[in-house]
Design an enzyme around this catalytic site. Structure first.
Site, PDB file in Angstrom:
ATOM      1  N   ASP A  30       0.843  -1.194   0.000  1.00 38.00           N
ATOM      2  CA  ASP A  30       0.000   0.000   0.000  1.00 38.00           C
ATOM      3  C   ASP A  30       0.878   1.244   0.000  1.00 38.00           C
ATOM      4  OD1 ASP A  30      -1.878   1.963   0.293  1.00 38.00           O
ATOM      5  OD2 ASP A  30      -2.418   1.451   2.364  1.00 38.00           O
ATOM      6  N   LYS A  70       1.721   7.936   0.333  1.00 32.35           N
ATOM      7  CA  LYS A  70       2.104   8.024   1.745  1.00 32.35           C
ATOM      8  C   LYS A  70       3.449   8.713   1.882  1.00 32.35           C
ATOM      9  CE  LYS A  70      -0.220   3.835   3.388  1.00 32.35           C
ATOM     10  NZ  LYS A  70      -1.128   4.481   4.354  1.00 32.35           N
ATOM     11  N   GLU A 104      -7.866   2.663   0.438  1.00 24.57           N
ATOM     12  CA  GLU A 104      -8.125   1.641  -0.580  1.00 24.57           C
ATOM     13  C   GLU A 104      -8.697   0.362   0.013  1.00 24.57           C
ATOM     14  OE1 GLU A 104      -5.362   1.936   0.921  1.00 24.57           O
ATOM     15  OE2 GLU A 104      -4.871  -0.148   1.418  1.00 24.57           O
ATOM     16  N   ARG A 122     -11.071  -0.219   2.212  1.00 22.94           N
ATOM     17  CA  ARG A 122     -12.537  -0.289   2.215  1.00 22.94           C
ATOM     18  C   ARG A 122     -13.081  -0.480   0.803  1.00 22.94           C
ATOM     19  NH1 ARG A 122     -12.677   5.520   5.041  1.00 22.94           N
ATOM     20  NH2 ARG A 122     -10.658   4.741   5.737  1.00 22.94           N
TER      21      ARG A 122
HETATM   22  N1  BES Z   1      -3.225   0.284   5.218  1.00 22.32           N
HETATM   23  C1  BES Z   1      -3.583   1.564   5.698  1.00 22.32           C
HETATM   24  C2  BES Z   1      -3.846   1.576   7.203  1.00 22.32           C
HETATM   25  C3  BES Z   1      -2.633   1.399   8.057  1.00 22.32           C
HETATM   26  C4  BES Z   1      -1.864   2.490   8.401  1.00 22.32           C
HETATM   27  C5  BES Z   1      -2.309   0.177   8.557  1.00 22.32           C
HETATM   28  C6  BES Z   1      -0.766   2.330   9.210  1.00 22.32           C
HETATM   29  C7  BES Z   1      -1.214  -0.004   9.358  1.00 22.32           C
HETATM   30  C8  BES Z   1      -0.435   1.086   9.688  1.00 22.32           C
HETATM   31  C9  BES Z   1      -4.830   2.046   4.991  1.00 22.32           C
HETATM   32  O1  BES Z   1      -4.971   1.647   3.682  1.00 22.32           O
HETATM   33  C10 BES Z   1      -4.743   3.534   4.976  1.00 22.32           C
HETATM   34  O2  BES Z   1      -3.870   4.040   4.340  1.00 22.32           O
HETATM   35  N2  BES Z   1      -5.651   4.188   5.673  1.00 22.32           N
HETATM   36  C11 BES Z   1      -5.649   5.589   5.761  1.00 22.32           C
HETATM   37  C12 BES Z   1      -7.073   6.066   5.659  1.00 22.32           C
HETATM   38  C13 BES Z   1      -7.198   7.552   5.511  1.00 22.32           C
HETATM   39  C14 BES Z   1      -6.668   7.975   4.155  1.00 22.32           C
HETATM   40  C15 BES Z   1      -8.637   7.914   5.645  1.00 22.32           C
HETATM   41  C16 BES Z   1      -5.045   5.988   7.106  1.00 22.32           C
HETATM   42  O3  BES Z   1      -5.322   5.327   8.090  1.00 22.32           O
HETATM   43  O4  BES Z   1      -4.278   6.923   7.119  1.00 22.32           O
HETATM   44 ZN    ZN Z   2      -4.053  -0.079   3.183  1.00 16.40          ZN
HETATM   45 MN    MN Z   3      -3.966   2.937   2.352  1.00 18.53          MN
END
Ligand code: BES
Ligand code: ZN
Ligand code: MN
Length: 498
Positions: free
Chosen positions: A273, A280, A352, A354
């Site tokens: 991801d 990120k 992504e 969800r």
């Molecule tokens: N895979 C991530 C969530 C995650 C973050 C898991 C850190 C483990 C450690 C997920 O896909 C994500 O990026 N979520 C975002 C959502 C936001 C954009 C609403 C997040 O948590 O920042």
């Molecule tokens: Zn993710």
């Molecule tokens: Mn993500």
């Protein structure tokens, strides 16, 4: 590692090592008492002489003279007797596994199973032995080129019981513990592998390998064309920026009559991801190889269920792809049509999980499932809320929530209930589509779960956010295999209830 239950109330079994305990005030565990009488009270003197305080987790290895049944005794500090519960028992076993690994013993008998442990019956006391010793034996599948460490010498662990009835119960506990550990190991292996190895294609192959090994499992794979034919528009939007082909992985385990509605486990299988166009930050981006931990855990659970031959039907659905930026990637403001027909405005391509899950949950409907549980490293917000200790449970069914929380307690793989609701769905309003895929920072784990709820609707459904629990960062970086123990316990109880 081989696990056995033996009847040996008087600690007379021949073994390379006997594992016994001493409490803080110097009182000996049952097994220690018996061995002490075989060797003239040597162990009993250790407390008075100040050589062993019995502090929880302390260890002392003593070679035994002729006349004793075992060659060595490993003394484990058990702490205060009054406070000896599940946690303390586990810690004592962990200390034993660690200390035994430093000895030359190839087989050991654990007598700590003869102790009273608050809230733990014979079955769970034995089960924990198998789990702890297996976890200790786990090696990360690393690609280090130096000389490999020697294989551990310890290959056989027996647990002592009072009589043949207890031995039967303990054997069942060991069997369960070994199966849970085998599921945990699979989940950890998959999640620990680098993302250039553990691709969606690779995950599909491992799912096929499970079907090959277990006649009770059948695996079906869908490639991009198949996923298009199904009309999983949200899943397709996530994969479209990646050169790695996606996979929808569907495994069916048959342990009950065909007419019995299955329990469906849905796993998030993002093998990397990057965030996509909503890229990120570089620091710690490597950790996003763990973003397929949900998928890994449902495969691990499937393996454990097959090993245990549980009399249930289980379906595992995994949506697996990468989330990458490219000229063809999904963009913020794109609107996609999900398998359910609802449209989603993708405001942030990093949300992504969800997107792939909503289509996978909708897909699970075709199995007319009794229950659907999805497992995902879904939100950073969940880590902010619960840290690394508890997984989050969100559900539209209170009974199911309670079942999952109780399973987490029994399996020592805790979870905590968090809310979903219309208030959170309101945060996901879009001017251009039925729903947006993000709803602001506040309550991020709850808005993500509430998004999924819009797709689960009338299903009996729960969501496990394992972003904080499925892997650890820092010096111990790596997969934990959670929530496999919770899920297996949940399914064990479902199987029992019938
Ligand atoms: N895979 C991530 C969530 C995650 C973050 C898991 C850190 C483990 C450690 C997920 O896909 C994500 O990026 N979520 C975002 C959502 C936001 C954009 C609403 C997040 O948590 O920042
Ligand atoms: Zn993710
Ligand atoms: Mn993500």
């Amino acid at each position: 590692m081989e696990f056995k239950a033996i009847v040996d109330a008087k600690a007379r079994a021949r073994a390379d090592c006997a594992v016994v305990g001493m409490y803080e005030r110097g009182d000996l565990s049952v097994g220690a008492g018996h061995i002490d009488s075989q060797i003239g009270g040597l162990i009993g003197k250790l407390h008075g002489s100040g050589d062993f305080a019995g502090k929880l987790g302390d260890t002392l290895l003593l070679p035994l003279p002729r006349g004793a049944a075992s060659a060595r005794v490993l003394l484990i500090g058990l702490g205060a007797r009054s406070g000896f519960g599940r946690k303390q028992y586990r810690k004592a076993l962990q200390a034993a596994a660690q200390a035994l690994g430093r000895t030359g013993a190839t087989d050991a008998v654990v007598y700590l199973t003869l102790e009273e442990v608050a809230d733990l019956d014979t079955l769970y006391r034995a089960r924990m032995v198998a789990e702890v010793f297996s976890v200790h034996a786990y090696k990360v599948p690393d690609l280090k080129t130096g000389t490999k460490p020697k294989a551990p010498r310890l290959t056989s662990v027996s647990v002592a019981t009072d009589d043949s009835r207890d031995a039967k119960t303990a054997a069942a506990g060991l069997h369960t513990g070994a199966a849970v550990s085998s599921g945990v190991s699979l989940a950890r292996d998959l999640a620990n592998l680098p993302p250039n190895v553990c691709t969606p294609t690779y995950l599909g192959k491992r799912a096929q390998a499970l079907a090959k090994q277990w006649p009770s499992i059948t695996t079906k794979l869908f490639d991009e064309r198949g996923i298009k034919a199904l009309k999983m528009g949200a899943f397709l939007a996530v994969t479209q920026g990646s050169v790695q082909p996606p996979r929808l992985i569907v495994c069916e385990y048959r342990g009950a009559k065909k007419s019995v509605p299955p329990i469906c486990l849905v796993g998030k299988g993002i093998t990397f991801d990057s965030g996509g166009i909503s890229l990120k930050d570089p620091p710690a981006m490597d950790e996003m190889k763990f973003d397929m931990s949900g998928a890994a855990s449902v495969l691990g659970t499937l393996r454990a269920v097959a090993e245990l031959r549980l009399p249930i039907n289980l379906v595992v659905v995994i949506a697996s792809c990468e989330n990458m930026p490219s000229g063809g990637a999904v963009k913020p403001a794109d609107i996609v049509t999900t398998l359910s027909g609802q449209t989603v405005e993708v405001l942030n391509t990093d949300a992504e999980g969800r997107l792939v899950l909503c289509d996978a949950i909708t897909y699970s409907r075709r199995f007319k499932p009794a229950t659907v549980v999805d497992v995902a490293t879904l939100t950073g917000a969940c880590i902010v809320a619960l840290g690394n200790h508890f997984s989050a449970v969100m559900s539209n069914d209170d009974g199911l929530t309670q079942e999952l929380l109780a399973a987490g307690v029994r399996a020592d793989d805790r979870a905590w209930s968090m809310p979903i609701g219309d208030e959170y769905v309101d945060q996901l309003k879009s001017n251009f589509a039925d729903i947006a895929n993000v709803g602001g920072r506040e309550g991020g784990a709850c808005t993500a779960a509430s998004f999924l709820w819009k797709f689960a609707k009338d299903l009996k459904w729960a969501h496990l956010d394992v972003a904080g629990t499925a892997w650890l960062g820092g010096a111990n970086k790596g997969s934990t295999g959670r929530p496999v123990p919770l899920l297996v316990d949940f399914l064990l109880h479902r199987a029992d209830a019938k």
